[in-house]
Motif scaffolding. Structure first.
Motif, PDB file in Angstrom:
ATOM      1  N   ILE A 157      -8.508 -25.794  10.277  1.00 59.77           N
ATOM      2  CA  ILE A 157      -9.762 -25.395   9.617  1.00 59.77           C
ATOM      3  C   ILE A 157     -10.650 -24.636  10.621  1.00 59.77           C
ATOM      4  O   ILE A 157     -11.306 -23.658  10.259  1.00 59.77           O
ATOM      5  CB  ILE A 157     -10.510 -26.645   9.074  1.00 59.77           C
ATOM      6  N   HIS A 189      -9.320 -21.284  10.799  1.00 53.36           N
ATOM      7  CA  HIS A 189      -9.658 -20.596   9.552  1.00 53.36           C
ATOM      8  C   HIS A 189     -11.084 -20.028   9.639  1.00 53.36           C
ATOM      9  O   HIS A 189     -11.328 -18.882   9.250  1.00 53.36           O
ATOM     10  CB  HIS A 189      -9.539 -21.572   8.381  1.00 53.36           C
ATOM     11  N   ALA A 192     -12.726 -19.204  12.317  1.00 57.19           N
ATOM     12  CA  ALA A 192     -12.756 -18.071  13.254  1.00 57.19           C
ATOM     13  C   ALA A 192     -12.209 -16.812  12.580  1.00 57.19           C
ATOM     14  O   ALA A 192     -12.810 -15.726  12.682  1.00 57.19           O
ATOM     15  CB  ALA A 192     -11.941 -18.415  14.495  1.00 57.19           C
ATOM     16  N   ASP A 193     -11.101 -16.948  11.859  1.00 55.05           N
ATOM     17  CA  ASP A 193     -10.479 -15.787  11.205  1.00 55.05           C
ATOM     18  C   ASP A 193     -11.371 -15.238  10.102  1.00 55.05           C
ATOM     19  O   ASP A 193     -11.538 -14.022   9.962  1.00 55.05           O
ATOM     20  CB  ASP A 193      -9.127 -16.192  10.603  1.00 55.05           C
ATOM     21  N   SER A 194     -11.915 -16.155   9.309  1.00 48.75           N
ATOM     22  CA  SER A 194     -12.711 -15.732   8.163  1.00 48.75           C
ATOM     23  C   SER A 194     -14.006 -15.057   8.607  1.00 48.75           C
ATOM     24  O   SER A 194     -14.402 -14.020   8.062  1.00 48.75           O
ATOM     25  CB  SER A 194     -13.014 -16.958   7.290  1.00 48.75           C
ATOM     26  N   ALA A 243     -13.211 -11.653   9.962  1.00 44.22           N
ATOM     27  CA  ALA A 243     -12.918 -10.689   8.889  1.00 44.22           C
ATOM     28  C   ALA A 243     -14.211 -10.218   8.231  1.00 44.22           C
ATOM     29  O   ALA A 243     -14.368  -9.017   7.937  1.00 44.22           O
ATOM     30  CB  ALA A 243     -11.997 -11.342   7.856  1.00 44.22           C
ATOM     31  N   ARG A 265     -16.386 -20.374   0.723  1.00 40.80           N
ATOM     32  CA  ARG A 265     -14.974 -20.260   0.329  1.00 40.80           C
ATOM     33  C   ARG A 265     -14.179 -21.509   0.689  1.00 40.80           C
ATOM     34  O   ARG A 265     -13.226 -21.858  -0.010  1.00 40.80           O
ATOM     35  CB  ARG A 265     -14.339 -19.036   0.992  1.00 40.80           C
ATOM     36  N   LEU A 266     -14.538 -22.135   1.780  1.00 44.12           N
ATOM     37  CA  LEU A 266     -13.804 -23.349   2.183  1.00 44.12           C
ATOM     38  C   LEU A 266     -14.033 -24.498   1.197  1.00 44.12           C
ATOM     39  O   LEU A 266     -13.145 -25.302   0.946  1.00 44.12           O
ATOM     40  CB  LEU A 266     -14.248 -23.796   3.581  1.00 44.12           C
ATOM     41  N   GLY A 267     -15.229 -24.548   0.646  1.00 46.88           N
ATOM     42  CA  GLY A 267     -15.568 -25.663  -0.238  1.00 46.88           C
ATOM     43  C   GLY A 267     -16.135 -26.810   0.581  1.00 46.88           C
ATOM     44  O   GLY A 267     -16.017 -26.817   1.808  1.00 46.88           O
ATOM     45  N   ALA A 323     -14.580 -32.325  -0.378  1.00 47.54           N
ATOM     46  CA  ALA A 323     -13.454 -31.890  -1.228  1.00 47.54           C
ATOM     47  C   ALA A 323     -12.189 -31.736  -0.400  1.00 47.54           C
ATOM     48  O   ALA A 323     -11.086 -32.092  -0.850  1.00 47.54           O
ATOM     49  CB  ALA A 323     -13.813 -30.570  -1.914  1.00 47.54           C
ATOM     50  N   VAL A 324     -12.339 -31.218   0.818  1.00 45.66           N
ATOM     51  CA  VAL A 324     -11.173 -31.048   1.695  1.00 45.66           C
ATOM     52  C   VAL A 324     -10.617 -32.427   2.068  1.00 45.66           C
ATOM     53  O   VAL A 324      -9.399 -32.654   2.039  1.00 45.66           O
ATOM     54  CB  VAL A 324     -11.550 -30.251   2.967  1.00 45.66           C
ATOM     55  N   TYR A 375      -4.694 -19.068   7.340  1.00 52.04           N
ATOM     56  CA  TYR A 375      -5.658 -18.087   6.844  1.00 52.04           C
ATOM     57  C   TYR A 375      -4.941 -16.889   6.236  1.00 52.04           C
ATOM     58  O   TYR A 375      -5.351 -16.373   5.188  1.00 52.04           O
ATOM     59  CB  TYR A 375      -6.590 -17.625   7.972  1.00 52.04           C
ATOM     60  N   PRO A 380     -11.211 -23.794  -3.669  1.00 54.32           N
ATOM     61  CA  PRO A 380     -11.759 -24.052  -2.326  1.00 54.32           C
ATOM     62  C   PRO A 380     -10.661 -23.894  -1.269  1.00 54.32           C
ATOM     63  O   PRO A 380      -9.650 -24.607  -1.306  1.00 54.32           O
ATOM     64  CB  PRO A 380     -12.245 -25.504  -2.397  1.00 54.32           C
ATOM     65  N   GLU A 381     -10.842 -22.964  -0.368  1.00 52.09           N
ATOM     66  CA  GLU A 381      -9.772 -22.626   0.577  1.00 52.09           C
ATOM     67  C   GLU A 381      -9.410 -23.784   1.507  1.00 52.09           C
ATOM     68  O   GLU A 381      -8.272 -23.893   1.941  1.00 52.09           O
ATOM     69  CB  GLU A 381     -10.180 -21.384   1.382  1.00 52.09           C
ATOM     70  N   GLY A 382     -10.386 -24.631   1.783  1.00 51.47           N
ATOM     71  CA  GLY A 382     -10.110 -25.767   2.667  1.00 51.47           C
ATOM     72  C   GLY A 382      -9.089 -26.728   2.082  1.00 51.47           C
ATOM     73  O   GLY A 382      -8.394 -27.431   2.829  1.00 51.47           O
ATOM     74  N   THR A 383      -8.997 -26.751   0.763  1.00 46.83           N
ATOM     75  CA  THR A 383      -8.058 -27.684   0.123  1.00 46.83           C
ATOM     76  C   THR A 383      -6.618 -27.150   0.143  1.00 46.83           C
ATOM     77  O   THR A 383      -5.694 -27.859  -0.230  1.00 46.83           O
ATOM     78  CB  THR A 383      -8.478 -27.978  -1.338  1.00 46.83           C
ATOM     79  N   TYR A 408      -5.043 -26.297   2.867  1.00 49.47           N
ATOM     80  CA  TYR A 408      -4.349 -26.846   4.043  1.00 49.47           C
ATOM     81  C   TYR A 408      -3.660 -28.184   3.748  1.00 49.47           C
ATOM     82  O   TYR A 408      -2.495 -28.372   4.123  1.00 49.47           O
ATOM     83  CB  TYR A 408      -5.317 -26.945   5.235  1.00 49.47           C
ATOM     84  N   PRO A 409      -4.346 -29.109   3.084  1.00 54.82           N
ATOM     85  CA  PRO A 409      -3.634 -30.344   2.719  1.00 54.82           C
ATOM     86  C   PRO A 409      -2.397 -30.066   1.854  1.00 54.82           C
ATOM     87  O   PRO A 409      -1.372 -30.733   1.984  1.00 54.82           O
ATOM     88  CB  PRO A 409      -4.685 -31.145   1.941  1.00 54.82           C
ATOM     89  N   ARG A 445      -3.982 -15.660  19.985  1.00 58.97           N
ATOM     90  CA  ARG A 445      -4.577 -16.978  19.686  1.00 58.97           C
ATOM     91  C   ARG A 445      -3.501 -17.925  19.165  1.00 58.97           C
ATOM     92  O   ARG A 445      -2.539 -17.491  18.526  1.00 58.97           O
ATOM     93  CB  ARG A 445      -5.691 -16.849  18.631  1.00 58.97           C
TER      94      ARG A 445
END
Lengths: 156, 105
Positions: free
Chosen positions: A32, A35, A37-39, A42, A60-62, A66-67, B26, B43-46, B48-49, B70
């Motif tokens: 994460i 992610h 850093a990349d996002s 960009a 965008r991550l939410g 939720a994660v 990513y 949601p992009e974070g979800t 990864y799981p 990297r």
């Protein structure tokens, strides 16, 4: 000391919801972080200001909750099974060790290698001599019927 | 609406994203978002799981790798993953053909 960034606050919030000392959750946090850093990179490349880039990434991550919820639902079954297998193996090995210790250290050698086996042969030789039998107490015969060690094989 | 459509097929999309080449998280998310014309409203974070689960099921494998200087976790489709993707693709084609047949009548 500078105030934590939105990214740092998000990662802290997520870390607080994940199991500690868990390699898989540490890996999730690292991914994460990458992610983010990349996002952000960009978004900056698209010409967005830094704060806007960070805010868009967060959206965008939410939410961190939720994660974390998705993590609990999706946690790889293989890892859970692996963990349970290790725990089971440790319990079984500990149990066996404790049982052996309680038994006072049982002799695990093959019957014919135990000291009492030689004693049994000697005793059987005496018995055989009394009955006039020859060779009934040979070690080979004792080996062929190891369960009889301690008692003499019958004379023919 | 898009989230409901995608949620049932997320695994297939993630597997398809790494079919051509190994990618880090990513890049997988970016590929799915870009190729779907931005329709991946999830949601992009979800994601990864979900990637971790697919790896746990043996459909993906991953390792840390240097990408553009990297260190990233890069995902590769396994042989089982390719077989699973083929199966899901066939299911998807049957489904869309069935729906199309009804809509076109």
């Amino acid at each position: 000391m500078s105030e934590p960034t939105l990214t740092q606050r998000y990662l802290s919030a997520l870390a607080a919801r994940l199991p500690r000392r868990d390699r898989a959750s540490r890996r999730l946090l690292a991914e994460i972080r990458d992610h983010f850093a990349d996002s952000v990179a960009a978004a900056l490349a698209e010409g967005r200001p830094a704060n806007e880039a960070e805010r868009q990434t967060l959206e965008r991550l939410g939410p961190a909750s939720a994660v974390a919820d998705a993590w609990k639902v999706n946690r790889p079954r293989a890892l859970r099974v692996q963990k349970m297998t290790v725990i089971f193996a440790v319990v079984v090995v500990s149990g066996l060790g404790a049982a052996q210790y309680a038994a006072g250290g049982r002799d695990n050698r093959a019957p014919e290698l135990r000291p009492e086996s030689a004693h049994a042969h000697a005793r059987c030789a005496t018995v055989a001599a009394r009955h006039g039998a020859v060779g009934v107490s040979k070690p080979a015969q004792a080996r062929s019927a190891p369960h009889r060690v301690g008692s003499c094989p019958s004379s023919r | 609406m898009a989230r409901e459509i995608f949620s049932g097929h997320l695994e297939m999309l993630l597997l398809a994203a790494v079919l051509a080449e190994p990618l880090h998280g990513y890049a997988i998310i970016d590929a799915v978002r870009t190729k779907s014309g931005g329709a991946l409203d999830y949601p992009e974070g979800t994601i990864y799981p979900a990637l971790h689960r697919l790896e746990g099921e043996g459909l993906l494998r991953s390792r840390w790798q240097d990408v553009d200087g990297r260190r990233r976790r890069v995902y590769t489709l396994t042989r089982s993953g390719k077989a699973a993707l083929s199966g899901r693709r066939r299911q998807w084609e049957r489904y869309t053909q069935s729906v199309a047949a009804i809509l076109d009548q």
